[in-house]
Design a protein around this motif. Structure first.
Motif, PDB file in Angstrom:
ATOM      1  N   UNK A  88      12.785 -11.222   2.198  1.00  0.00           N
ATOM      2  CA  UNK A  88      13.296  -9.895   2.558  1.00  0.00           C
ATOM      3  C   UNK A  88      12.144  -8.900   2.730  1.00  0.00           C
ATOM      4  N   UNK A  89      12.288  -8.028   3.692  1.00  0.00           N
ATOM      5  CA  UNK A  89      11.286  -6.996   3.942  1.00  0.00           C
ATOM      6  C   UNK A  89      11.707  -5.701   3.249  1.00  0.00           C
ATOM      7  N   UNK A  90      10.762  -5.084   2.566  1.00  0.00           N
ATOM      8  CA  UNK A  90      11.050  -3.894   1.772  1.00  0.00           C
ATOM      9  C   UNK A  90      10.353  -2.675   2.377  1.00  0.00           C
ATOM     10  N   UNK A  91      10.874  -1.476   2.083  1.00  0.00           N
ATOM     11  CA  UNK A  91      10.189  -0.259   2.540  1.00  0.00           C
ATOM     12  C   UNK A  91       8.840  -0.116   1.844  1.00  0.00           C
ATOM     13  N   UNK A  92       7.830   0.250   2.577  1.00  0.00           N
ATOM     14  CA  UNK A  92       6.467   0.367   2.049  1.00  0.00           C
ATOM     15  C   UNK A  92       6.200   1.800   1.598  1.00  0.00           C
ATOM     16  N   UNK A  93       5.668   1.954   0.394  1.00  0.00           N
ATOM     17  CA  UNK A  93       5.302   3.282  -0.100  1.00  0.00           C
ATOM     18  C   UNK A  93       4.165   3.848   0.752  1.00  0.00           C
ATOM     19  N   UNK A  94       4.330   5.118   1.170  1.00  0.00           N
ATOM     20  CA  UNK A  94       3.343   5.745   2.048  1.00  0.00           C
ATOM     21  C   UNK A  94       2.511   6.812   1.341  1.00  0.00           C
ATOM     22  N   UNK A  95       2.544   6.811   0.027  1.00  0.00           N
ATOM     23  CA  UNK A  95       1.819   7.826  -0.741  1.00  0.00           C
ATOM     24  C   UNK A  95       0.318   7.736  -0.459  1.00  0.00           C
ATOM     25  N   UNK A  96      -0.260   8.847  -0.004  1.00  0.00           N
ATOM     26  CA  UNK A  96      -1.685   8.856   0.330  1.00  0.00           C
ATOM     27  C   UNK A  96      -2.576   8.759  -0.907  1.00  0.00           C
ATOM     28  N   UNK A  97      -2.015   9.035  -2.067  1.00  0.00           N
ATOM     29  CA  UNK A  97      -2.805   9.000  -3.304  1.00  0.00           C
ATOM     30  C   UNK A  97      -2.960   7.588  -3.868  1.00  0.00           C
ATOM     31  N   UNK A 156       5.102  -2.411  -1.331  1.00  0.00           N
ATOM     32  CA  UNK A 156       6.521  -2.713  -1.119  1.00  0.00           C
ATOM     33  C   UNK A 156       7.308  -2.563  -2.419  1.00  0.00           C
ATOM     34  N   UNK A 157       6.723  -2.999  -3.526  1.00  0.00           N
ATOM     35  CA  UNK A 157       7.383  -2.862  -4.831  1.00  0.00           C
ATOM     36  C   UNK A 157       7.584  -1.390  -5.185  1.00  0.00           C
ATOM     37  N   UNK A 158       6.563  -0.582  -4.924  1.00  0.00           N
ATOM     38  CA  UNK A 158       6.676   0.863  -5.175  1.00  0.00           C
ATOM     39  C   UNK A 158       7.733   1.476  -4.260  1.00  0.00           C
ATOM     40  N   UNK A 159       7.758   1.017  -3.006  1.00  0.00           N
ATOM     41  CA  UNK A 159       8.717   1.564  -2.051  1.00  0.00           C
ATOM     42  C   UNK A 159      10.154   1.255  -2.417  1.00  0.00           C
ATOM     43  N   UNK A 160      10.444  -0.001  -2.763  1.00  0.00           N
ATOM     44  CA  UNK A 160      11.831  -0.375  -3.050  1.00  0.00           C
ATOM     45  C   UNK A 160      12.318   0.217  -4.364  1.00  0.00           C
ATOM     46  N   UNK A 161      11.424   0.369  -5.345  1.00  0.00           N
ATOM     47  CA  UNK A 161      11.855   0.957  -6.622  1.00  0.00           C
ATOM     48  C   UNK A 161      11.987   2.474  -6.524  1.00  0.00           C
ATOM     49  N   UNK A 162      11.520   3.026  -5.401  1.00  0.00           N
ATOM     50  CA  UNK A 162      11.730   4.457  -5.151  1.00  0.00           C
ATOM     51  C   UNK A 162      13.102   4.708  -4.548  1.00  0.00           C
ATOM     52  N   UNK A 163      13.537   3.820  -3.649  1.00  0.00           N
ATOM     53  CA  UNK A 163      14.816   4.027  -2.960  1.00  0.00           C
ATOM     54  C   UNK A 163      15.998   3.431  -3.709  1.00  0.00           C
ATOM     55  N   UNK A 164      15.742   2.565  -4.672  1.00  0.00           N
ATOM     56  CA  UNK A 164      16.837   1.946  -5.422  1.00  0.00           C
ATOM     57  C   UNK A 164      16.432   1.765  -6.882  1.00  0.00           C
ATOM     58  N   UNK A 165      17.424   1.780  -7.758  1.00  0.00           N
ATOM     59  CA  UNK A 165      17.161   1.607  -9.184  1.00  0.00           C
ATOM     60  C   UNK A 165      17.037   0.119  -9.503  1.00  0.00           C
ATOM     61  N   UNK A 166      15.884  -0.426  -9.210  1.00  0.00           N
ATOM     62  CA  UNK A 166      15.621  -1.854  -9.425  1.00  0.00           C
ATOM     63  C   UNK A 166      14.267  -2.004 -10.107  1.00  0.00           C
ATOM     64  N   UNK A 167      14.020  -3.223 -10.596  1.00  0.00           N
ATOM     65  CA  UNK A 167      12.725  -3.566 -11.187  1.00  0.00           C
ATOM     66  C   UNK A 167      12.061  -4.612 -10.302  1.00  0.00           C
ATOM     67  N   UNK A 168      10.771  -4.478 -10.079  1.00  0.00           N
ATOM     68  CA  UNK A 168      10.034  -5.437  -9.253  1.00  0.00           C
ATOM     69  C   UNK A 168       8.905  -6.064 -10.063  1.00  0.00           C
ATOM     70  N   UNK A 197       6.913  -3.121 -11.858  1.00  0.00           N
ATOM     71  CA  UNK A 197       7.092  -1.835 -11.176  1.00  0.00           C
ATOM     72  C   UNK A 197       8.536  -1.362 -11.334  1.00  0.00           C
ATOM     73  N   UNK A 198       8.677  -0.076 -11.633  1.00  0.00           N
ATOM     74  CA  UNK A 198      10.007   0.516 -11.770  1.00  0.00           C
ATOM     75  C   UNK A 198       9.919   2.018 -11.516  1.00  0.00           C
ATOM     76  N   UNK A 199      10.966   2.563 -10.914  1.00  0.00           N
ATOM     77  CA  UNK A 199      11.038   4.009 -10.648  1.00  0.00           C
ATOM     78  C   UNK A 199       9.845   4.522  -9.847  1.00  0.00           C
ATOM     79  N   UNK A 200       9.374   3.716  -8.908  1.00  0.00           N
ATOM     80  CA  UNK A 200       8.317   4.161  -8.024  1.00  0.00           C
ATOM     81  C   UNK A 200       6.939   4.206  -8.641  1.00  0.00           C
ATOM     82  N   UNK A 201       6.727   3.514  -9.751  1.00  0.00           N
ATOM     83  CA  UNK A 201       5.390   3.482 -10.362  1.00  0.00           C
ATOM     84  C   UNK A 201       5.171   2.159 -11.081  1.00  0.00           C
ATOM     85  N   UNK A 202       3.911   1.806 -11.227  1.00  0.00           N
ATOM     86  CA  UNK A 202       3.573   0.569 -11.930  1.00  0.00           C
ATOM     87  C   UNK A 202       3.670   0.837 -13.432  1.00  0.00           C
ATOM     88  N   UNK A 203       4.684   0.255 -14.059  1.00  0.00           N
ATOM     89  CA  UNK A 203       4.898   0.476 -15.481  1.00  0.00           C
ATOM     90  C   UNK A 203       3.944  -0.345 -16.341  1.00  0.00           C
TER      91      UNK A 203
END
Length: 273
Positions: free
Chosen positions: A195-204, A215-227, A240-246
């Protein structure tokens, strides 16, 4: 106040005054509008477009008030409903066709799983991730609660297989056709892979961060999932969870904690165990 009273009188005279003579058309309008709204809501909900749902509800309520106060004739309202339906179909024709004609879109239900089954699934997943880490095999596993946008699922291949370490490793074997995409876990099943996931585009984000981590950062941003990510270059395991590497440099204990949280917190909250 006079404006409000005038608007109210308009509503009574224009809408209710003609209801008796045109009741069949009003009933037809209500049915058509209800069906249209239900289908539109279902399409938007399946694509996680919650903001668009809110906007459409506001527009519908506002338009309904205007129609009632302005006293549009029933046949004019029917034409407007048809035009609105046409616009919705043009905007979401792919999603609507997919909703009705794609046999793969079904409510996904995992088999019931008990404590012993959960422990087995966790052990199998941890074993597979550690084996891939030792061999520098890249992997991306998403722990989902049936809450991913349908487009993500449909970008891959439906597998619906039992979770075993051999199965997970086979999916991410470098020469396997599905190894570049994400593996989607739902309950005690591998539901889809590749499956192809949305890619995080954060410049930082660090420039050397790979596509799997983005991709893990992107999908955990758009959905409440763990990667769970295994780096192909270093073999490092990240959670990865909630858009950040835990957790970076995750070990077996970290993986078991993340998986336990998924099965005992996320899935039990959804009532799937």
């Amino acid at each position: 106040m006079n404006v409000i009273y005038a608007a109210w009188d308009n509503l009574i005279n224009n809408f209710f005054g003609t209801f008796g003579n045109n009741w069949l058309l009003y009933v037809l309008e209500f049915i058509m509008f209800s069906v249209l709204f239900y289908l539109m809501f279902k399409v938007l909900k399946s694509n996680r477009a919650n903001k668009f749902i809110a906007v459409n509800v506001i527009i519908i309520i506002f338009s309904g008030i205007i129609f009632a106060v302005a006293g549009f004739a029933p046949h004019v309202t029917v034409i407007i409903i048809f035009m609105y339906a046409l616009i919705v179909f043009m905007m979401y024709n792919t999603e609507i066709k997919r909703l009705f004609f794609d046999s793969r879109i079904k409510k996904r239900k995992s088999d019931h799983i008990d404590m012993t089954g959960i422990e087995r699934v966790i052990d199998e997943t941890v074993r597979a991730v550690q084996n891939m880490s030792k061999n520098d095999i890249g992997a991306l596993i998403v722990l989902s609660n049936d809450n991913l946008p349908e487009g993500i699922i449909e970008s891959g291949t439906i597998i619906n297989a039992q979770i075993t370490s051999q199965m997970i490793e086979a999916v991410f074997y470098p020469k396997a056709p599905l190894h570049d995409g994400a593996l989607i876990v739902e309950g005690n099943k591998i539901y889809a892979a590749g499956c192809f996931l949305p890619i995080a585009q954060n410049e930082n984000l660090p420039k050397d961060m790979g596509s799997r981590h983005r991709a893990a950062l992107g999908v955990t941003t758009v959905a409440s999932v763990t990667a769970i990510v295994v780096s192909e270059e270093t073999g490092i395991i990240s959670i990865v969870k909630n858009g950040e590497i835990k957790k970076k440099y995750a070990d077996a204990a970290d993986l078991k904690n993340a998986l336990s949280e998924y099965y005992w917190s996320d899935l039990t909250a959804e009532g799937k165990l």
